[in-house]
Design an enzyme around this catalytic site. Sequence first.
Site, PDB file in Angstrom:
ATOM      1  N   LEU A  39      52.911   5.027  76.233  1.00  0.00           N
ATOM      2  CA  LEU A  39      54.167   5.237  76.798  1.00  0.00           C
ATOM      3  C   LEU A  39      54.650   3.690  77.394  1.00  0.00           C
ATOM      4  O   LEU A  39      55.432   2.591  77.635  1.00  0.00           O
ATOM      5  CB  LEU A  39      53.848   5.184  78.613  1.00  0.00           C
ATOM      6  CG  LEU A  39      54.721   5.471  79.533  1.00  0.00           C
ATOM      7  CD1 LEU A  39      55.895   6.196  79.380  1.00  0.00           C
ATOM      8  CD2 LEU A  39      54.262   6.650  80.531  1.00  0.00           C
ATOM      9  N   LYS A  45      53.496   0.985  75.618  1.00  0.00           N
ATOM     10  CA  LYS A  45      54.012   0.445  74.162  1.00  0.00           C
ATOM     11  C   LYS A  45      55.614   0.283  74.777  1.00  0.00           C
ATOM     12  O   LYS A  45      56.473  -0.556  74.103  1.00  0.00           O
ATOM     13  CB  LYS A  45      53.345   0.692  72.911  1.00  0.00           C
ATOM     14  CG  LYS A  45      52.099  -0.089  73.581  1.00  0.00           C
ATOM     15  CD  LYS A  45      51.397  -0.156  72.126  1.00  0.00           C
ATOM     16  CE  LYS A  45      49.943  -0.763  72.113  1.00  0.00           C
ATOM     17  NZ  LYS A  45      48.905   0.088  71.216  1.00  0.00           N
ATOM     18  N   HIS A  78      62.117  18.419  85.211  1.00  0.00           N
ATOM     19  CA  HIS A  78      63.394  17.629  84.237  1.00  0.00           C
ATOM     20  C   HIS A  78      64.756  18.987  84.913  1.00  0.00           C
ATOM     21  O   HIS A  78      65.415  18.794  85.326  1.00  0.00           O
ATOM     22  CB  HIS A  78      63.386  17.476  83.204  1.00  0.00           C
ATOM     23  CG  HIS A  78      62.574  16.418  82.601  1.00  0.00           C
ATOM     24  ND1 HIS A  78      61.986  15.311  83.577  1.00  0.00           N
ATOM     25  CD2 HIS A  78      61.672  16.121  81.511  1.00  0.00           C
ATOM     26  CE1 HIS A  78      60.739  14.778  82.478  1.00  0.00           C
ATOM     27  NE2 HIS A  78      60.456  15.447  81.564  1.00  0.00           N
ATOM     28  N   GLU A  95      65.062  20.325  71.699  1.00  0.00           N
ATOM     29  CA  GLU A  95      64.632  19.292  71.579  1.00  0.00           C
ATOM     30  C   GLU A  95      63.869  19.403  69.858  1.00  0.00           C
ATOM     31  O   GLU A  95      63.840  20.961  69.757  1.00  0.00           O
ATOM     32  CB  GLU A  95      63.428  18.864  71.949  1.00  0.00           C
ATOM     33  CG  GLU A  95      63.215  17.866  73.027  1.00  0.00           C
ATOM     34  CD  GLU A  95      61.690  17.693  73.161  1.00  0.00           C
ATOM     35  OE1 GLU A  95      61.252  16.566  73.183  1.00  0.00           O
ATOM     36  OE2 GLU A  95      61.437  18.375  74.483  1.00  0.00           O
ATOM     37  N   ASP A 113      37.004  -0.117  83.410  1.00  0.00           N
ATOM     38  CA  ASP A 113      36.090   1.219  83.500  1.00  0.00           C
ATOM     39  C   ASP A 113      36.632   2.115  84.719  1.00  0.00           C
ATOM     40  O   ASP A 113      36.116   1.646  85.767  1.00  0.00           O
ATOM     41  CB  ASP A 113      34.909   1.057  83.286  1.00  0.00           C
ATOM     42  CG  ASP A 113      33.945   2.763  83.435  1.00  0.00           C
ATOM     43  OD1 ASP A 113      34.460   3.517  83.422  1.00  0.00           O
ATOM     44  OD2 ASP A 113      32.507   2.470  83.710  1.00  0.00           O
ATOM     45  N   ASP A 168      60.052  10.853  87.121  1.00  0.00           N
ATOM     46  CA  ASP A 168      60.383  11.967  86.359  1.00  0.00           C
ATOM     47  C   ASP A 168      61.986  11.785  85.570  1.00  0.00           C
ATOM     48  O   ASP A 168      63.096  10.758  86.302  1.00  0.00           O
ATOM     49  CB  ASP A 168      60.873  13.008  87.689  1.00  0.00           C
ATOM     50  CG  ASP A 168      62.069  14.220  86.846  1.00  0.00           C
ATOM     51  OD1 ASP A 168      62.305  14.294  85.591  1.00  0.00           O
ATOM     52  OD2 ASP A 168      61.541  15.603  86.528  1.00  0.00           O
ATOM     53  N   HIS A 169      61.148  11.211  84.510  1.00  0.00           N
ATOM     54  CA  HIS A 169      62.510  10.094  83.938  1.00  0.00           C
ATOM     55  C   HIS A 169      63.628  10.532  83.634  1.00  0.00           C
ATOM     56  O   HIS A 169      64.819   9.985  82.962  1.00  0.00           O
ATOM     57  CB  HIS A 169      61.280   9.796  82.643  1.00  0.00           C
ATOM     58  CG  HIS A 169      61.499  10.718  81.778  1.00  0.00           C
ATOM     59  ND1 HIS A 169      61.251  11.966  81.345  1.00  0.00           N
ATOM     60  CD2 HIS A 169      62.219  10.604  80.075  1.00  0.00           C
ATOM     61  CE1 HIS A 169      61.088  12.790  79.899  1.00  0.00           C
ATOM     62  NE2 HIS A 169      62.083  11.638  79.471  1.00  0.00           N
ATOM     63  N   THR A 193      47.831   0.565  76.772  1.00  0.00           N
ATOM     64  CA  THR A 193      47.348   0.340  75.425  1.00  0.00           C
ATOM     65  C   THR A 193      47.589   0.922  74.798  1.00  0.00           C
ATOM     66  O   THR A 193      47.619   1.666  73.802  1.00  0.00           O
ATOM     67  CB  THR A 193      45.630  -0.405  75.193  1.00  0.00           C
ATOM     68  OG1 THR A 193      45.038   1.023  75.541  1.00  0.00           O
ATOM     69  CG2 THR A 193      45.387  -1.682  75.522  1.00  0.00           C
ATOM     70  N   LYS A 202      69.156  17.941  69.499  1.00  0.00           N
ATOM     71  CA  LYS A 202      68.338  17.219  70.289  1.00  0.00           C
ATOM     72  C   LYS A 202      69.727  16.954  71.031  1.00  0.00           C
ATOM     73  O   LYS A 202      69.986  15.999  70.965  1.00  0.00           O
ATOM     74  CB  LYS A 202      67.845  15.522  70.158  1.00  0.00           C
ATOM     75  CG  LYS A 202      66.808  15.127  70.377  1.00  0.00           C
ATOM     76  CD  LYS A 202      66.123  15.203  72.154  1.00  0.00           C
ATOM     77  CE  LYS A 202      66.159  14.818  72.793  1.00  0.00           C
ATOM     78  NZ  LYS A 202      65.293  14.392  73.918  1.00  0.00           N
ATOM     79  N   LYS A 210      68.222   8.836  84.014  1.00  0.00           N
ATOM     80  CA  LYS A 210      68.572   9.059  82.453  1.00  0.00           C
ATOM     81  C   LYS A 210      70.402   8.240  83.425  1.00  0.00           C
ATOM     82  O   LYS A 210      70.895   8.942  84.751  1.00  0.00           O
ATOM     83  CB  LYS A 210      68.933  10.340  82.400  1.00  0.00           C
ATOM     84  CG  LYS A 210      68.028  10.382  81.637  1.00  0.00           C
ATOM     85  CD  LYS A 210      68.054  11.863  80.314  1.00  0.00           C
ATOM     86  CE  LYS A 210      66.699  12.061  79.992  1.00  0.00           C
ATOM     87  NZ  LYS A 210      66.362  10.876  78.400  1.00  0.00           N
ATOM     88  N   LYS A 228      54.263  11.954  85.397  1.00  0.00           N
ATOM     89  CA  LYS A 228      53.903  13.645  85.202  1.00  0.00           C
ATOM     90  C   LYS A 228      52.768  13.602  83.717  1.00  0.00           C
ATOM     91  O   LYS A 228      52.298  13.014  83.518  1.00  0.00           O
ATOM     92  CB  LYS A 228      54.985  13.970  84.768  1.00  0.00           C
ATOM     93  CG  LYS A 228      55.667  13.698  82.769  1.00  0.00           C
ATOM     94  CD  LYS A 228      56.526  15.074  83.008  1.00  0.00           C
ATOM     95  CE  LYS A 228      56.269  16.184  82.380  1.00  0.00           C
ATOM     96  NZ  LYS A 228      56.749  16.214  80.635  1.00  0.00           N
TER      97      LYS A 228
HETATM   98  C1  BG6 Z   1      58.673  15.042  78.549  1.00  0.00           C
HETATM   99  C2  BG6 Z   1      57.810  15.580  78.581  1.00  0.00           C
HETATM  100  O1  BG6 Z   1      58.311  15.096  80.076  1.00  0.00           O
HETATM  101  O2  BG6 Z   1      60.211  15.170  77.926  1.00  0.00           O
HETATM  102  C3  BG6 Z   1      58.658  16.087  76.736  1.00  0.00           C
HETATM  103  O3  BG6 Z   1      56.824  15.314  78.223  1.00  0.00           O
HETATM  104  C4  BG6 Z   1      59.465  16.052  76.381  1.00  0.00           C
HETATM  105  O4  BG6 Z   1      57.526  17.170  75.793  1.00  0.00           O
HETATM  106  C5  BG6 Z   1      60.088  14.909  77.060  1.00  0.00           C
HETATM  107  O5  BG6 Z   1      60.022  15.645  74.657  1.00  0.00           O
HETATM  108  C6  BG6 Z   1      61.737  15.019  76.474  1.00  0.00           C
HETATM  109  O6  BG6 Z   1      62.942  13.802  77.437  1.00  0.00           O
HETATM  110  P1  BG6 Z   1      63.957  13.223  76.574  1.00  0.00           P
HETATM  111  O7  BG6 Z   1      64.283  11.996  77.506  1.00  0.00           O
HETATM  112  O8  BG6 Z   1      62.999  12.847  75.119  1.00  0.00           O
HETATM  113  O9  BG6 Z   1      65.068  14.305  77.150  1.00  0.00           O
END
Ligand code: BG6
Length: 486
Positions: A14, A16, A237, A213, A82, A174-175, A11, A342, A179, A145
């Site tokens: 992330l 959503k 990152h 950002e 829980d 590590d998103h 819920t 950004k 990319k 993370k």
């Molecule tokens: C996350 C951080 O890992 O990456 C955030 O916790 C940050 O603070 C975000 O805003 C930035 O990711 P992106 O993909 O928007 O560059």
Amino acid sequence: MASLIMIFGATGDLAKRKLFPSLYRLFERGKLSERFAVIGVGRRTLSNDEFQKSVKESVSAALGEKQDIEQFVNHFYYQSHDVADSSSYAALRKLADEIDEHYQLDGNRIFYLAMAPEFFGPIALHLKSDGLTDVKGYKRLVIEKPFGHDLESAKELNKQIRTAFSEEEIYRIDHYLGKEMVRNIEVIRFANAIFEPLWNNRYISNIQVTSSESLGVEERGRYYESSGALRDMLQNHMLQMVALLAMEPPISLTTDEIRSEKVRVFRSLRTIKGEEVKNYFVRGQYDAGTINGNQVPKYRDEPMVDQESNTETFVAGKVMIDNFRWAGVPFYIRTGKRMETKSTKIVIQFKDIPMNLYYQPEKMLNPNLLVIHIQPEEGITLHLNAKHAGGHLDAQTVKLSFSNTGTNAMNTPEGYEKLLYDCMRGDATNFTHWDEVAYSWAFVDKISNVWANEKADFPNYASGTMGPEAADKLLEKDGFFWWPVA
Ligand code: BG6
């Protein structure tokens, strides 16, 4: 590729914003077989219908109305839970076994922990002790993370999850590794005869990685106060991008080979500690300012933030990789919140040519640059010198650009979509191995220890700028400057 995906924290934000839309995209592209099911796990009490409704809403918010959405959400179930209670896990196990049977999922399970990090360890332990990992298919743990707060806590967390999952079964997200253009770094490097021979200290003068950002800390003050830009962005990152830029060509593209080359980069990072920290690293915290015409408050006035906060919202550093290839080449990295734009970009600055025939006193020849645009634009630009048509023999900068978004906009999949798909296929290449995590914490801890013990002169940069002046000085003293990222 039958699998049951259990999302803990179903819920939450992330799930959503990213996970449900990404799963839908995989479904839409036919990358999920009919044999998949999702159990949303959360503290709240929800019926399956209510849960399916929230999945539908998050998909339509992200991707618009979809014809086949009912077919998709029929695969979603909800279990209120829980995290500290074994009987809750017993109920979850029962539901999982039934669903497994119903969809013929062969006992394949993915446990996705999309919740506060303090629960990672306890959940993993329960999954094992309460029998949820006792399956005949594969079991995989996907973990968001932050992976610990420092090396010690990361080790402790790792110990806990390793009692239930082997290293091969752990997928640390590590998103940035999802990319498109971050994944492209190795292709650009290793598939082009014109780059790899030059990719070393003989031809490259410095490399700059900027991830700025414009958003502030938003509602995440509580987490961010104990994190700061160093732990939030640099430990993971930023250093991951450095590793991809600096690693040796792997013998092959297997997960193990790529990871072991990345680990070698982490092992070669020059340790910066004690008195040296101020010569290599700069920290900043945003003051009030204007972004896109809007007045924004200073960090210390954000919700849940201490009025005297010593937390950095910006960090810039000079990272040295002490190995044969990179000796003497600084990797400058910077990241921060409430900056001008950004944008994530990598600039590779090549050394000057040995003799400049086109030198004019008032006009220096620009160095060759290779710019890798990670986001929002995706592509590469190569800055060369050439004569403009009709002009004299003087050289001017010309740019060769390739834009991923231009050719591919509608099809560029979200990072999370790729990472989820990789996990289902069992490809852990773009997830971080424990060794990478451990080395990067060891590197970062030395810096945070110094900063924690010295009160900084914050705030020191206005919102809407590119950070504190000291970040510019960091390069100036080496004879360089940050190439504009806009
Ligand atoms: C996350 C951080 O890992 O990456 C955030 O916790 C940050 O603070 C975000 O805003 C930035 O990711 P992106 O993909 O928007 O560059």
